[in-house]
Structures are given as structure tokens and as C-alpha cells.
Design a protein around this motif. Structure first.
Motif, PDB file in Angstrom:
ATOM      1  N   LEU A   1       0.939  -1.103  -0.062  1.00 42.20           N
ATOM      2  CA  LEU A   1      -0.039  -0.045  -0.135  1.00 42.20           C
ATOM      3  C   LEU A   1       0.848   1.177   0.052  1.00 42.20           C
ATOM      4  CD1 LEU A   1      -2.899   1.288   0.380  1.00 42.20           C
ATOM      5  CD2 LEU A   1      -2.265   1.160   2.826  1.00 42.20           C
TER       6      LEU A   1
ATOM      7  N   HIS B   1      -3.763   4.651  -5.483  1.00 42.21           N
ATOM      8  CA  HIS B   1      -5.296   4.393  -5.277  1.00 42.21           C
ATOM      9  C   HIS B   1      -5.996   4.955  -6.408  1.00 42.21           C
ATOM     10  CE1 HIS B   1      -4.339   5.268  -0.609  1.00 42.21           C
ATOM     11  NE2 HIS B   1      -3.376   4.479  -1.375  1.00 42.21           N
TER      12      HIS B   1
ATOM     13  N   ALA C   1      -8.728  -3.653  -1.283  1.00 37.90           N
ATOM     14  CA  ALA C   1      -9.022  -2.123  -1.290  1.00 37.90           C
ATOM     15  C   ALA C   1     -10.093  -1.784  -2.312  1.00 37.90           C
ATOM     16  CB  ALA C   1      -7.576  -1.668  -1.913  1.00 37.90           C
TER      17      ALA C   1
END
Ligand code: HEM
Length: 396
Positions: free
Chosen positions: A6, A20, A43
Motif C-alpha cells: 500500500l 489509489h 482495497a
């Protein structure tokens, strides 16, 4: 199975990290990432998916579940959070939230307005009387929400430094496991003592009223801890980010100064574009669930990439632009569903009073360090700015 680590660093202070956005703009908008804890999490990055998760009882908020998404390797096992509403699921959550929601109604908040105005004015007076440049974070952003939450709870303000230091430590990813444990222990001991005093000698404040309603002191302790942590850094960081953004947009700031009705929509937009509690809406699945064509299995950690969702082009026109008059309230900066932020009316009111008062009282206020040279917080769970040097002219 491997999944990319991440990324949490924002290339632009108000835009989600590129990774993202990339996930959000794939066909499904869902991907797997490896969290700093080593867990592999799903996610979610689209507004529609995150809102669906936050209203689905097959996802749990229980942060004690070993599969709940974590940002540290060790599993935090803080007893003090055991009875905290933020980690309760139905049917336990509803009655526990109901016991305190009356403290945060719009009416109750209106009653706090004159005192908050006074606190803001006093801190602006002190800043004006001090040296230039001043650090807005220390002069205003931190002390205002800190004083407000301390007064609301009935915590003596002379102890606010004690809380500020420890709640910042808890929210920083740089804090060691031992440091975290120590902060929690110290906060717990302090609050336990305070609650015992209030039980012996009743006080008319939030904690006193919880005890008077017959709530278990252990539950009141968990609530006090949650509110102190939730009420400090969040609003403080939004004050700092909001002031910087508005100072960078002089024409829009002038319009705001002329018409205070513009302040609340502007606050809503600032909340959306910054989404400071970016991962706070994360959950763990307790049953198999299909979202966006992907099957999330019972026990899977699910990370909410709420900043990406709040910039989702499927949900907002020109989603990456700051439009202070947009007034969109369908964002998830305060969460969504049963856990939607309890303090949101308080936060909005504090931001409104600070912005209206600060720009009215100091029309020449400006940054003493360019916005792109400010130290943005990338090492913490709540996004913000460490220091905001500001200056102003002598009064004419
Ligand atoms: C919950 C954000 C200010 C108290 C939440 C959640 C978010 C959030 C995203 C949802 C967490 C979840 O779904 O698990 C923010 C932001 C703030 C702010 C962005 C400031 C700009 C405050 C303040 C207080 C507060 C000032 C208290 C004085 C709470 C509480 C919850 C919560 C108690 C848990 C509610 C529940 O579980 O039912 N907040 N918050 N917050 N917030 Fe805030």
C-alpha cells in the motif's frame, strides 16, 4: 499470494496517492494490497463500493478481530477500547451510540457556539499579541478543538498538553509498539482517576452525565478515550489545511468573507478533497460478500481508500477540482452508515467559527512559508500539516 505494498504518500496534498486512483479507475475498482502489517487486504476505492460496505452488516468494525486492517505489525489489544462504539457491531452498537448521541445534536452544538466563539477570539488575541510569524497549528488549530473537547467532557484544560502529546503519538505510524502501549496506559490511568472523581462528586459535563445516567464506568472510560482521540487531531488538521487552501485562493476567500453563508459549503468541499481520516472506514468481512463483481471472503480485511472514493469521477463532476461552492454532502469524509462520525456537527461548527473569525479579524493574514514548502503529515493515520507559519500587517 502477493499484492503490491500500500502506498500512502500523497503527491499532491489533497489528491489521493496515484496508486489509489489507478485501482479506482480499473474495471472493477477493487484490488488487493499488502498493508504495513503484512496483511493482504481488499482495497475499495469507489464511492459506491465504500458506501455499500458501510451499510452492510456482513462487514464488522471490530478492531480486535485479528483480520481487521492494521497499519502496524503488532495487534493492538487495548482494553480501554473494548467498550468503544467505534468498534461495536449491531446489535451492541445502537444502544451504546444512543446513550451519547444526545450530546452531539445540532441543538446541543448551538448551545456550545458562544463558548467556542470566545475560545477562538481569545486564541486569535493571543496570536496577534505574539511574535510574527506565528505557527497557526500551535496558536489556533490544535488548542481550539482540544479546549472544546476538554470542556465538553469535563477534563481540566491544564492537562490538555498531556492529551495532545499522547493522542498524537497514538495516531503516528512512527510510534513504536512500546510507545503506543505507554501512551494508552497513561491516558487510561488519568481518565480512570478522573471518572472515579466524577462518580464520587457528580459534575454537569458529558462524562458526568453519562455516569448520572447509570452507565458502567468502564464504558464511560472507553467513550472518554475515544472522544479525546477522535476530537483532537482531526479537527485541528482540517483547520490548518482549510486555512492554507483558502489563503491560496484570495478571490474565493474574499467572496467567503463577504458572504458567510458560503463558509459551510466550503467546509464540506474541504472535507471531501482532503479526506484526512482516509482509511478510517475500513472493515473486516464476517461473511462472504460480493462487491463490484469481486467475492470478498469471510475473514478478509477490507481497506477503504476513502480519499480515492471522494475523488471518484463516477460520483462527483470534476472530482479533482476544489469547488468551494460545490456543497456536495455525499462524500465519506465523516464515514457513512451506523458509524458515521458522531462529532461531525461539532467539527463543522468549530471550522465555521474559526474560518469566519480568523479571516474577518485578520484580513492581511498570509502564509510566511509557501504552501508547497509546508511539512505535510505523511507518517500518520490522520492527514494534516505539522506547522503553518503565518504573518500579517500591523493594524492600519
Ligand atoms: C467516527 C472522521 C471529528 C467523534 C468517525 C468516522 C470518520 C470520522 C471517518 C467513521 C469511522 C468508522 O466508520 O469506523 C472525522 C473527521 C473529523 C472528525 C474527518 C474532523 C474533521 C470528530 C470529533 C469527534 C468525533 C470532533 C468528537 C468530539 C467520533 C466518534 C466516532 C467517529 C465517537 C465513532 C462513531 C460510531 O462508531 O458510532 N469520524 N471525525 N469525530 N467520530 Fe469523527
Amino acid at each position: 499470494m502477493t499484492a503490491p505494498a500500500l502506498q500512502t504518500t500523497r503527491q499532491c496534498p489533497y489528491a489521493p496517492p496515484e496508486e489509489h486512483t489507478r485501482i479506482r479507475d480499473t474495471d472493477s475498482g477493487i484490488s488487493q494490497v499488502t498493508l504495513p502489517s503484512g496483511q493482504i487486504a481488499w482495497a475499495l476505492s469507489r464511492l459506491e463500493h465504500i458506501r455499500a460496505m458501510l451499510t452492510d452488516p456482513r462487514f464488522s468494525s471490530d478492531r480486535r478481530d485479528p483480520n481487521f486492517p492494521r497499519f502496524t505489525r503488532e495487534q493492538p489489544s487495548f482494553d480501554i477500547m473494548r467498550r468503544s462504539i467505534i468498534q461495536m457491531d449491531p446489535p451492541e452498537h445502537g444502544p451504546a451510540r444512543k446513550a451519547v448521541v444526545g450530546e452531539f445534536t445540532v441543538r446541543r452544538m448551538a448551545g456550545l457556539r458562544p463558548r467556542i466563539q470566545e475560545i477562538v477570539d481569545e486564541h486569535i488575541d493571543a496570536m496577534l499579541a505574539g511574535p510574527r510569524p506565528a505557527d497557526l497549528v500551535q496558536a489556533l488549530s490544535l488548542p481550539v478543538p482540544s479546549l472544546v473537547i476538554c470542556e465538553q467532557l469535563g477534563v481540566p484544560y491544564h492537562d490538555h498538553d498531556f492529551f495532545q502529546v499522547r493522542s498524537s503519538a497514538l495516531l503516528s505510524r512512527a510510534t513504536t509498539a512500546e510507545g503506543r502501549r505507554q501512551s494508552v496506559t497513561e491516558l487510561r490511568d488519568y481518565l480512570k482517576d478522573l471518572i472515579a472523581k466524577k462518580a464520587a462528586e457528580p459534575t454537569d459535563d458529558l462524562l458526568g452525565r453519562q455516569l448520572a445516567q447509570g452507565n458502567d464506568p468502564e464504558d464511560v472510560l472507553s467513550l472518554a478515550f475515544l472522544l479525546l482521540i477522535a476530537g483532537h487531531e482531526t479537527t485541528a488538521n482540517m483547520i490548518s489545511l482549510g486555512v492554507v487552501t483558502l489563503l491560496e485562493r484570495p478571490e474565493e476567500l474574499a467572496a467567503l468573507r463577504e458572504d458567510p453563508a458560503r463558509t459551510l459549503p466550503a467546509i464540506e468541499e474541504l472535507l471531501r478533497v482532503y479526506t484526512i481520516a482516509e482509511f478510517a472506514n475500513s472493515r473486516v468481512a464476517v461473511e462472504d460478500v460480493e462487491i463490484g463483481g469481486v467475492t470478498i471472503r469471510a475473514g478478509d480485511p477490507v481497506l477503504a481508500m476513502s480519499n480515492a472514493a471522494n475523488h471518484d469521477p463516477l460520483a462527483f463532476d470534476d472530482a479533482d477540482e476544489i469547488k468551494l461552492d460545490r456543497g456536495a454532502r455525499n462524500h465519506v469524509a465523516f464515514g457513512f452508515g451506523i458509524h458515521q462520525c458522531l462529532g461531525q456537527n461539532l467539527a463543522r461548527m468549530e471550522l465555521q467559527i474559526v474560518f469566519d473569525t480568523l479571516f474577518r479579524r485578520i484580513p492581511s493574514l498570509r502564509l510566511a512559508t509557501p504552501a508547497d514548502k509546508l511539512a505535510y503529515k505523511d507518517d500518520v493515520l490522520i492527514y494534516g500539516i505539522h506547522e503553518v507559519p503565518v504573518t500579517w500587517d500591523d493594524p492600519a
